[in-house]
Design a protein around this motif. Structure first.
Motif, PDB file in Angstrom:
ATOM      1  N   ASN A  19       0.839  -1.196   0.000  1.00 30.78           N
ATOM      2  CA  ASN A  19       0.000   0.000   0.000  1.00 30.78           C
ATOM      3  C   ASN A  19       0.872   1.242   0.000  1.00 30.78           C
ATOM      4  O   ASN A  19       2.050   1.184   0.307  1.00 30.78           O
ATOM      5  CB  ASN A  19      -0.940   0.002   1.209  1.00 30.78           C
ATOM      6  N   ALA A  20       0.249   2.362  -0.343  1.00 28.48           N
ATOM      7  CA  ALA A  20       0.950   3.639  -0.277  1.00 28.48           C
ATOM      8  C   ALA A  20       1.141   4.008   1.195  1.00 28.48           C
ATOM      9  O   ALA A  20       0.387   3.553   2.061  1.00 28.48           O
ATOM     10  CB  ALA A  20       0.144   4.705  -1.006  1.00 28.48           C
ATOM     11  N   LEU A  21       2.116   4.826   1.462  1.00 29.99           N
ATOM     12  CA  LEU A  21       2.457   5.221   2.825  1.00 29.99           C
ATOM     13  C   LEU A  21       1.226   5.726   3.581  1.00 29.99           C
ATOM     14  O   LEU A  21       0.548   6.644   3.137  1.00 29.99           O
ATOM     15  CB  LEU A  21       3.542   6.302   2.791  1.00 29.99           C
ATOM     16  N   ALA A  22       0.934   5.071   4.690  1.00 27.70           N
ATOM     17  CA  ALA A  22      -0.160   5.426   5.605  1.00 27.70           C
ATOM     18  C   ALA A  22      -1.548   5.335   4.970  1.00 27.70           C
ATOM     19  O   ALA A  22      -2.495   5.912   5.480  1.00 27.70           O
ATOM     20  CB  ALA A  22       0.063   6.812   6.188  1.00 27.70           C
ATOM     21  N   VAL A  47      -7.728  -8.490  -4.148  1.00 25.24           N
ATOM     22  CA  VAL A  47      -8.870  -9.339  -4.444  1.00 25.24           C
ATOM     23  C   VAL A  47      -8.417 -10.787  -4.605  1.00 25.24           C
ATOM     24  O   VAL A  47      -7.526 -11.091  -5.394  1.00 25.24           O
ATOM     25  CB  VAL A  47      -9.602  -8.875  -5.719  1.00 25.24           C
ATOM     26  N   MET A  48      -9.073 -11.652  -3.831  1.00 24.09           N
ATOM     27  CA  MET A  48      -8.817 -13.092  -3.867  1.00 24.09           C
ATOM     28  C   MET A  48     -10.131 -13.789  -4.195  1.00 24.09           C
ATOM     29  O   MET A  48     -11.205 -13.195  -4.073  1.00 24.09           O
ATOM     30  CB  MET A  48      -8.327 -13.575  -2.508  1.00 24.09           C
ATOM     31  N   THR A  56     -13.720  -5.902 -13.896  1.00 23.84           N
ATOM     32  CA  THR A  56     -14.382  -5.265 -15.038  1.00 23.84           C
ATOM     33  C   THR A  56     -15.576  -4.413 -14.605  1.00 23.84           C
ATOM     34  O   THR A  56     -16.113  -3.660 -15.411  1.00 23.84           O
ATOM     35  CB  THR A  56     -14.839  -6.302 -16.081  1.00 23.84           C
ATOM     36  N   THR A  57     -15.970  -4.496 -13.352  1.00 22.48           N
ATOM     37  CA  THR A  57     -17.077  -3.689 -12.846  1.00 22.48           C
ATOM     38  C   THR A  57     -16.612  -2.306 -12.378  1.00 22.48           C
ATOM     39  O   THR A  57     -17.439  -1.477 -12.011  1.00 22.48           O
ATOM     40  CB  THR A  57     -17.793  -4.401 -11.674  1.00 22.48           C
ATOM     41  N   LEU A  58     -15.306  -2.071 -12.397  1.00 20.86           N
ATOM     42  CA  LEU A  58     -14.738  -0.804 -11.931  1.00 20.86           C
ATOM     43  C   LEU A  58     -14.464   0.136 -13.097  1.00 20.86           C
ATOM     44  O   LEU A  58     -14.266  -0.321 -14.227  1.00 20.86           O
ATOM     45  CB  LEU A  58     -13.429  -1.064 -11.185  1.00 20.86           C
ATOM     46  N   PRO A  59     -14.408   1.449 -12.832  1.00 21.02           N
ATOM     47  CA  PRO A  59     -14.028   2.388 -13.887  1.00 21.02           C
ATOM     48  C   PRO A  59     -12.606   2.079 -14.357  1.00 21.02           C
ATOM     49  O   PRO A  59     -11.661   2.177 -13.571  1.00 21.02           O
ATOM     50  CB  PRO A  59     -14.095   3.754 -13.213  1.00 21.02           C
ATOM     51  N   PRO A  60     -12.417   1.672 -15.599  1.00 21.86           N
ATOM     52  CA  PRO A  60     -11.106   1.195 -16.051  1.00 21.86           C
ATOM     53  C   PRO A  60     -10.058   2.279 -16.272  1.00 21.86           C
ATOM     54  O   PRO A  60      -8.867   2.002 -16.229  1.00 21.86           O
ATOM     55  CB  PRO A  60     -11.423   0.500 -17.369  1.00 21.86           C
ATOM     56  N   GLU A  61     -10.469   3.509 -16.481  1.00 25.29           N
ATOM     57  CA  GLU A  61      -9.494   4.533 -16.838  1.00 25.29           C
ATOM     58  C   GLU A  61      -8.684   5.080 -15.673  1.00 25.29           C
ATOM     59  O   GLU A  61      -7.653   5.675 -15.879  1.00 25.29           O
ATOM     60  CB  GLU A  61     -10.151   5.687 -17.606  1.00 25.29           C
ATOM     61  N   ASP A  62      -9.123   4.855 -14.435  1.00 29.13           N
ATOM     62  CA  ASP A  62      -8.351   5.392 -13.312  1.00 29.13           C
ATOM     63  C   ASP A  62      -7.915   4.323 -12.315  1.00 29.13           C
ATOM     64  O   ASP A  62      -7.544   4.629 -11.198  1.00 29.13           O
ATOM     65  CB  ASP A  62      -9.127   6.506 -12.600  1.00 29.13           C
ATOM     66  N   THR A  63      -7.957   3.067 -12.741  1.00 30.91           N
ATOM     67  CA  THR A  63      -7.598   1.969 -11.844  1.00 30.91           C
ATOM     68  C   THR A  63      -6.417   1.190 -12.422  1.00 30.91           C
ATOM     69  O   THR A  63      -6.425   0.811 -13.592  1.00 30.91           O
ATOM     70  CB  THR A  63      -8.798   1.025 -11.641  1.00 30.91           C
ATOM     71  N   TYR A  64      -5.421   0.936 -11.595  1.00 30.02           N
ATOM     72  CA  TYR A  64      -4.234   0.169 -11.979  1.00 30.02           C
ATOM     73  C   TYR A  64      -4.339  -1.200 -11.340  1.00 30.02           C
ATOM     74  O   TYR A  64      -4.805  -1.329 -10.209  1.00 30.02           O
ATOM     75  CB  TYR A  64      -2.955   0.882 -11.509  1.00 30.02           C
ATOM     76  N   TYR A 108      -5.125 -10.387  -7.312  1.00 33.40           N
ATOM     77  CA  TYR A 108      -4.699  -9.104  -7.868  1.00 33.40           C
ATOM     78  C   TYR A 108      -4.850  -7.978  -6.865  1.00 33.40           C
ATOM     79  O   TYR A 108      -5.605  -8.065  -5.912  1.00 33.40           O
ATOM     80  CB  TYR A 108      -5.405  -8.776  -9.182  1.00 33.40           C
ATOM     81  N   LEU A 109      -4.076  -6.945  -7.133  1.00 30.96           N
ATOM     82  CA  LEU A 109      -4.061  -5.743  -6.318  1.00 30.96           C
ATOM     83  C   LEU A 109      -4.510  -4.593  -7.204  1.00 30.96           C
ATOM     84  O   LEU A 109      -4.059  -4.470  -8.351  1.00 30.96           O
ATOM     85  CB  LEU A 109      -2.642  -5.499  -5.802  1.00 30.96           C
ATOM     86  N   LEU A 110      -5.411  -3.765  -6.699  1.00 30.32           N
ATOM     87  CA  LEU A 110      -5.941  -2.620  -7.426  1.00 30.32           C
ATOM     88  C   LEU A 110      -5.617  -1.338  -6.682  1.00 30.32           C
ATOM     89  O   LEU A 110      -5.672  -1.301  -5.456  1.00 30.32           O
ATOM     90  CB  LEU A 110      -7.464  -2.731  -7.568  1.00 30.32           C
ATOM     91  N   ALA A 111      -5.309  -0.291  -7.420  1.00 30.92           N
ATOM     92  CA  ALA A 111      -5.062   1.023  -6.818  1.00 30.92           C
ATOM     93  C   ALA A 111      -5.460   2.095  -7.814  1.00 30.92           C
ATOM     94  O   ALA A 111      -5.601   1.839  -9.007  1.00 30.92           O
ATOM     95  CB  ALA A 111      -3.595   1.171  -6.420  1.00 30.92           C
ATOM     96  N   LYS A 112      -5.618   3.303  -7.300  1.00 32.67           N
ATOM     97  CA  LYS A 112      -5.966   4.438  -8.142  1.00 32.67           C
ATOM     98  C   LYS A 112      -4.866   5.490  -8.018  1.00 32.67           C
ATOM     99  O   LYS A 112      -5.083   6.570  -7.460  1.00 32.67           O
ATOM    100  CB  LYS A 112      -7.320   5.004  -7.738  1.00 32.67           C
ATOM    101  N   PRO A 113      -3.684   5.159  -8.536  1.00 30.36           N
ATOM    102  CA  PRO A 113      -2.557   6.111  -8.427  1.00 30.36           C
ATOM    103  C   PRO A 113      -2.710   7.272  -9.403  1.00 30.36           C
ATOM    104  O   PRO A 113      -3.490   7.204 -10.347  1.00 30.36           O
ATOM    105  CB  PRO A 113      -1.343   5.253  -8.781  1.00 30.36           C
TER     106      PRO A 113
END
Length: 115
Positions: A19-22, A47-48, A56-64, A108-113
């Protein structure tokens, strides 16, 4: 490997922190991600137990996404990138691997960097 979780292998193989710091992280299932969407109190989501493609249910343009299958094994497979760029590739590769090996375990791991 006893004592090592698939989440630890995923982050180690992708060479990223969990995760990002804090920042908070939520560990959830594919079913919950589909039903509830992005957890409001999480900056990062692991997600496990996804039967395939809950991301695929998430907004794809801002999720890594950092995805991995058969972690720690010879047949390990890793894919990472913005969801709008790699989502279809992950779905296709997951299907191929399941067909090839008769089973699949992935995480998988998802983030919105910031882009």
């Amino acid at each position: 490997m006893p004592g090592i979780t698939s989440l630890q292998v995923l982050t180690a193989e992708h060479k990223i922190p969990l995760n990002a710091l804090a920042e908070p992280i939520q560990i959830t299932t594919g079913r919950r991600l589909r039903e509830r969407g992005w957890p409001s109190d999480a900056a990062t989501v692991a997600v496990m137990l996804d039967s395939g493609g809950a991301f695929t249910t998430l907004p794809p343009e801002d999720t890594y996404i950092w995805w991995g299958a058969y972690l720690g094994m010879e047949k390990q497979c890793l894919i990472k990138g913005w969801l709008n760029e790699v989502s279809d590739e992950i779905i296709q590769r997951r299907s191929e691997l399941r067909e090839q090996h008769g089973w699949i375990m992935d995480i998988y791991l998802l983030a919105k960097p910031e882009k």
